[in-house]
Structure formats: C-alpha cells, structure tokens
Design a protein around this motif. Sequence first.
Motif, PDB file in Angstrom:
ATOM      1  N   TYR A 174       0.832  -1.200   0.000  1.00  0.00           N
ATOM      2  CA  TYR A 174       0.000   0.000   0.000  1.00  0.00           C
ATOM      3  C   TYR A 174       0.868   1.253   0.000  1.00  0.00           C
ATOM      4  N   ASP A 175       0.262   2.345  -0.431  1.00  0.00           N
ATOM      5  CA  ASP A 175       0.791   3.689  -0.195  1.00  0.00           C
ATOM      6  C   ASP A 175      -0.293   4.496   0.507  1.00  0.00           C
ATOM      7  N   LEU A 177      -1.424   8.097   1.387  1.00  0.00           N
ATOM      8  CA  LEU A 177      -1.206   9.448   0.872  1.00  0.00           C
ATOM      9  C   LEU A 177      -1.905  10.452   1.781  1.00  0.00           C
ATOM     10  N   SER A 237       3.582  10.885   2.046  1.00  0.00           N
ATOM     11  CA  SER A 237       3.113   9.520   1.837  1.00  0.00           C
ATOM     12  C   SER A 237       4.111   8.552   2.460  1.00  0.00           C
ATOM     13  N   SER A 239       4.919   4.052   2.327  1.00  0.00           N
ATOM     14  CA  SER A 239       4.556   2.736   1.804  1.00  0.00           C
ATOM     15  C   SER A 239       4.412   1.750   2.953  1.00  0.00           C
ATOM     16  N   ARG A 258      -8.166   0.204   4.806  1.00  0.00           N
ATOM     17  CA  ARG A 258      -9.167   1.033   4.133  1.00  0.00           C
ATOM     18  C   ARG A 258     -10.021   1.810   5.136  1.00  0.00           C
ATOM     19  N   ASP A 270      -5.698   9.269   1.493  1.00  0.00           N
ATOM     20  CA  ASP A 270      -6.080   8.426   0.370  1.00  0.00           C
ATOM     21  C   ASP A 270      -5.210   7.172   0.451  1.00  0.00           C
ATOM     22  N   LEU A 271      -5.738   6.045  -0.017  1.00  0.00           N
ATOM     23  CA  LEU A 271      -5.012   4.774   0.042  1.00  0.00           C
ATOM     24  C   LEU A 271      -4.917   4.186  -1.355  1.00  0.00           C
ATOM     25  N   VAL A 272      -3.718   3.759  -1.725  1.00  0.00           N
ATOM     26  CA  VAL A 272      -3.475   3.136  -3.022  1.00  0.00           C
ATOM     27  C   VAL A 272      -2.867   1.761  -2.771  1.00  0.00           C
ATOM     28  N   GLY A 273      -3.315   0.771  -3.527  1.00  0.00           N
ATOM     29  CA  GLY A 273      -2.705  -0.549  -3.421  1.00  0.00           C
ATOM     30  C   GLY A 273      -3.655  -1.600  -2.903  1.00  0.00           C
TER      31      GLY A 273
END
Length: 381
Positions: A174-175, A177, A237, A239, A258, A270-273
């Motif tokens: 995940y990242d 942000l 951010s 990781s 999440r 915000d969450l990416v991955g």
Amino acid sequence: MISLSEVLGDLRDLVECESPSDDLAAVARSAEVLARVGTRRLGVEPERIVIEGRTHLRWRLGSGPTEVLLLGHHDTVWPLGSLATRPFSVEAGIIRGPGCFDMKAGVVMALHAAAELPDRDGVTILVTGDEELGSPSSRALIEQEAAGASAALVLEASADDGALKTERKGVSVYDVLVQGRSAHAGLEPELGVNATLELAHQALAVSRLGDPELGTTVTPTAARAGTTTNTVPAQGSFSVDVRVISRTEQDRVDAAMRGLRAVLPGASLDLVGGANRPPLEAAASQALFEQARTTARALGLPDLTCASVGGASDGNFTAGVGTPTLDGLGAVGGGAHAEHEHVVLDQLVPRTTLLAALVTDLLARRSVATNRVHATGGPRP
C-alpha cells in the motif's frame, strides 16, 4: 542419465547472460539464450510470449492438457555489469554468479528433469521474465496455466539446508497518501496542516495492525514529505509492506487499511494498493510434500524437510487458483539477492533426479486415476 557437466554448462550460459528485470532488452536476450538451452535439451522450441515488452517462455510437452506445471523465472535482481565483479565460477564445490541461486539453477534443473521423463505428455514448463518485479505482466499467464493442472512444482531455490517451501506468506503493498496545508514554518505554522505529523499518526496506527502470534507483519517503509525546511509540509506519503499466512488475515488487514481516517483537523487521506500475492497456505502443499518425501526415500535420498518462509513467489499465484503447489524444489545453496549468493554443486544432480521422479510419479497417479474412472464407466475427462 543426468549429466552434471551438461547441467553446469547450461547454467553457465544462463548466468553469463545478465537479465535484470527492469531491462526489457536484457530480459529478451536472456529468453533467447534460455530458448536455445531448452530446445537443445527437449528437442522442442518454446512459445515466446511477450506481454508489455517482457519475454516469457512456455514449453507445452505432449498433446494433452497441462497436468504438471513446472514454474520458474529467468529475470534477476542483479544490474548489468554484475558479472564483472561476480563472474560465474565453480570452486570447492560451490557455484557462484549473479542469479545462480535465484533462480537460474532451478530453471536448468526443470529442463534437465523434463528431458529425463519417459512420458512428457501433460507437462508444461513456464519460465517468466518479471517475477522479481512482482510478476505484473505474467500473473494472468501463470494463473491461466495453473488453473487446470493437478500440480504446480515451483523451481525457486530451497530454504535452508535444502528444505522445500510448503508455506509462503501472502503479500499486500500500500501507499498511504496524506494531504495537509502548507504555511511558513517560522511566521505562521499554526495556519498549516502538517502532513509529516499526520504521517506519523498513520504510521503508528498501521504498525499496530500486525499480529506476531498469527505471523502477520505490517511494516511502514519508505516515507516522503515536505518540500523545504521552512515550509509546513502540505503533502506526504509512506509505503506499507504486509505479509500474512492466511487469506483471512490478508482480508482483515486490508479492511483495516481502508478504514484509516485522518487525525489532524484539516488533513485528508487516500489509500493506493492492495493484495499483490495471496498466501501459499500449508494445506496447498501438504499432499505434494508427502509425495515428494516418498519419492526421495525410494531414490535413497536423505529425508526431505519443509519450511515456512516470509518471501513470496509465483507459487502464491498457483496456490491462489486452487492448484496443489510445492515450492523450493530448485537449487540448494543460499544468499539470494546478496553478494554471497551460491549453489551447492553436489546437490544439483540429486535434486534434478528427484524432480524428474516426482513428475513421473504424479503423471502415473493421474493415469491410474483416469483408468479407474474409465473402468467404472465414468465420464472421460
């Protein structure tokens, strides 16, 4: 009869063609060297499968569907030029060279084992070119090839002392942000929303998601924030590396990630991955490991041991589609991704012999099961 000199010659050819994953041309050159080696051993040209510029090779042997999948990769973590300081060598029973252990020796073993089979029908060898990057272009290919197979045998290097790998942790990446608000750090810092402080709150929250008793690690890693030393950072951010033994834990951590919410007034997240590889759970390997132990005993080889490891492989994908999977069948040695990477010379032939016998046993069991169904009037596959 497996020839050590021929195995060594093929391994030298592969190691001396450097193949860092992020260099498409180098991976393509490596694929051509591997294709020549495999064609020489099997008498059959591979399919060259290029996806997003990355070259993967597949040998489908015989005319039937895939029953046993032999899986490996020919890309490495070593940059071009590594051979200049770490040339291929064999000295005092130890083989050295970039990528020899992870996992070019395993690829050579797969080819030589397949060449020894009395019946190759139903055997597929798949060697991908982007495993060290997380298999972004080859994942679907691996899953498609494994989905109909009775067994996936992964030629990644063994664990310590030659142990097979019967359990691998799943991986999520995940990242996190953070959006804050900039302000002058000396004149009016109170007008800003400090992204670095918000990152600190979130990194602490994330680190508490691990569960050592269940083998779950959740680790904040690379962090980035700010622009200048006299400005309240507006963005940042970090990781997150997640390793889990079970899908239940992978889902739990994902839901918690999440569910993260900003702590500082005015900050937002915000969450990416998400999940990169599902876990290879012990249940997916148990029957195959017992079969491998039985095969090893019949050959007069030392009793096999098994290990649970934190690193992931493409075996995670084959297990993820429900295919029984046994990993770590490749070279015995150590030092993957490290300066002391090496392969133990006198284990190459016994391990290759074991692989060939295991595949033969698995295909024989398939034939017995098929004949039993036909004899009882059951439907043909």
